[in-house]
Write an enzyme that holds these catalytic residues in place. Sequence first.
Site, PDB file in Angstrom:
ATOM      1  N   TYR A 160      20.102   4.338  -4.983  1.00  0.00           N
ATOM      2  CA  TYR A 160      18.655   5.051  -5.382  1.00  0.00           C
ATOM      3  C   TYR A 160      18.115   6.000  -4.784  1.00  0.00           C
ATOM      4  O   TYR A 160      17.729   6.929  -5.285  1.00  0.00           O
ATOM      5  CB  TYR A 160      17.738   3.869  -5.403  1.00  0.00           C
ATOM      6  CG  TYR A 160      18.045   2.767  -6.212  1.00  0.00           C
ATOM      7  CD1 TYR A 160      17.840   2.732  -7.700  1.00  0.00           C
ATOM      8  CD2 TYR A 160      18.715   1.495  -6.002  1.00  0.00           C
ATOM      9  CE1 TYR A 160      18.201   1.832  -8.774  1.00  0.00           C
ATOM     10  CE2 TYR A 160      18.916   0.290  -6.766  1.00  0.00           C
ATOM     11  CZ  TYR A 160      18.582   0.798  -8.042  1.00  0.00           C
ATOM     12  OH  TYR A 160      19.128  -0.217  -8.990  1.00  0.00           O
ATOM     13  N   HIS A 215       0.195  -2.253  18.598  1.00  0.00           N
ATOM     14  CA  HIS A 215       0.661  -1.036  18.560  1.00  0.00           C
ATOM     15  C   HIS A 215       1.812  -0.938  19.756  1.00  0.00           C
ATOM     16  O   HIS A 215       1.501  -1.298  20.932  1.00  0.00           O
ATOM     17  CB  HIS A 215      -0.163  -0.097  18.640  1.00  0.00           C
ATOM     18  CG  HIS A 215       0.008   1.276  18.476  1.00  0.00           C
ATOM     19  ND1 HIS A 215       1.250   2.028  18.888  1.00  0.00           N
ATOM     20  CD2 HIS A 215      -0.009   2.106  17.263  1.00  0.00           C
ATOM     21  CE1 HIS A 215       1.340   3.219  18.294  1.00  0.00           C
ATOM     22  NE2 HIS A 215       0.577   3.224  17.324  1.00  0.00           N
ATOM     23  N   PHE A 242      10.159   3.182  -2.499  1.00  0.00           N
ATOM     24  CA  PHE A 242      11.166   2.780  -1.893  1.00  0.00           C
ATOM     25  C   PHE A 242      12.548   3.307  -2.064  1.00  0.00           C
ATOM     26  O   PHE A 242      13.008   3.243  -3.555  1.00  0.00           O
ATOM     27  CB  PHE A 242      11.274   1.094  -2.097  1.00  0.00           C
ATOM     28  CG  PHE A 242      10.191   0.413  -1.450  1.00  0.00           C
ATOM     29  CD1 PHE A 242      10.415  -0.036  -0.144  1.00  0.00           C
ATOM     30  CD2 PHE A 242       8.896   0.527  -1.808  1.00  0.00           C
ATOM     31  CE1 PHE A 242       9.157  -0.839   0.575  1.00  0.00           C
ATOM     32  CE2 PHE A 242       8.037  -0.353  -1.332  1.00  0.00           C
ATOM     33  CZ  PHE A 242       8.021  -0.810  -0.254  1.00  0.00           C
ATOM     34  N   GLU A 280      -6.238   4.317  10.601  1.00  0.00           N
ATOM     35  CA  GLU A 280      -5.905   3.383  11.598  1.00  0.00           C
ATOM     36  C   GLU A 280      -7.242   3.339  12.644  1.00  0.00           C
ATOM     37  O   GLU A 280      -7.365   2.186  12.978  1.00  0.00           O
ATOM     38  CB  GLU A 280      -4.628   4.213  12.423  1.00  0.00           C
ATOM     39  CG  GLU A 280      -4.354   3.364  13.621  1.00  0.00           C
ATOM     40  CD  GLU A 280      -3.022   3.603  14.120  1.00  0.00           C
ATOM     41  OE1 GLU A 280      -2.160   3.340  13.663  1.00  0.00           O
ATOM     42  OE2 GLU A 280      -2.947   4.333  15.213  1.00  0.00           O
ATOM     43  N   ASP A 306       9.056   1.621  18.030  1.00  0.00           N
ATOM     44  CA  ASP A 306       9.562   3.063  18.151  1.00  0.00           C
ATOM     45  C   ASP A 306      10.720   3.442  19.203  1.00  0.00           C
ATOM     46  O   ASP A 306      10.444   3.115  20.377  1.00  0.00           O
ATOM     47  CB  ASP A 306       8.176   3.750  18.620  1.00  0.00           C
ATOM     48  CG  ASP A 306       8.302   5.524  18.400  1.00  0.00           C
ATOM     49  OD1 ASP A 306       9.642   5.838  18.158  1.00  0.00           O
ATOM     50  OD2 ASP A 306       7.492   6.163  18.602  1.00  0.00           O
TER      51      ASP A 306
END
Length: 214
Positions: free
Chosen positions: A28, A96, A23, A164, A187
């Site tokens: 950072y 999806h 992450f 997947e 998306d």
Amino acid sequence: MFDPNLFDQKHIQSQSSVALTVFAVGKYLDVYLGNFITSAEKHFMLGLQVTYYVFTDQADKVPIIELGPRRSLKVIQEFKGRFGSEALGDSVALVHAWYYKLPKDKFTYDRNPKSKAYMETGDYYYHAAIFGGLCDNVKDLADYCFLGIMEDKLNNVEALWHDESHLNKYFWLHKPSRLVSPEYCWDPVINEKRDINVTRLIWAPKHYDKLRTR
């Protein structure tokens, strides 16, 4: 204490693959990410297939680093809206974004009968980007996918969409208790939002030409 070459050869012969998640948000990203990936390229799981998953709120600032063979980096931009307890359940699966409006015959399940992920039909097409649930249920899912992938490797088979495909087979056999809308991983390339009014987590652009090696 141990012979590193012995372990390396065992996993190279088994075609083991490794995912490393990091992450990188706010300061950072600027201070640590470049050094982290560069040092990992020198020391982390050398000789194995490695995918770095970088979760960030500044996808455009992820440094371009030359990666070694069989190593790739995927950028996943972080949250844009509420992602709350409404998404919790005993077993959680994400519908999806590219398939939720398509008929079932358009779902890209693995159609190879030699693969453990093989499916003739199903209820939905699930996105492996998000799944969850109670700890035991998530472990069952992970174990199922791992064993399926390993058995496929023994038979020189690889499922169409890798983990997947196996995840979709698992949820066909073990129905999730909670379906999460595509708005929880949307998306933005899909120009028409159709009936999606809110986006909560979005895909980052995939610059495979820069971030992925052979």
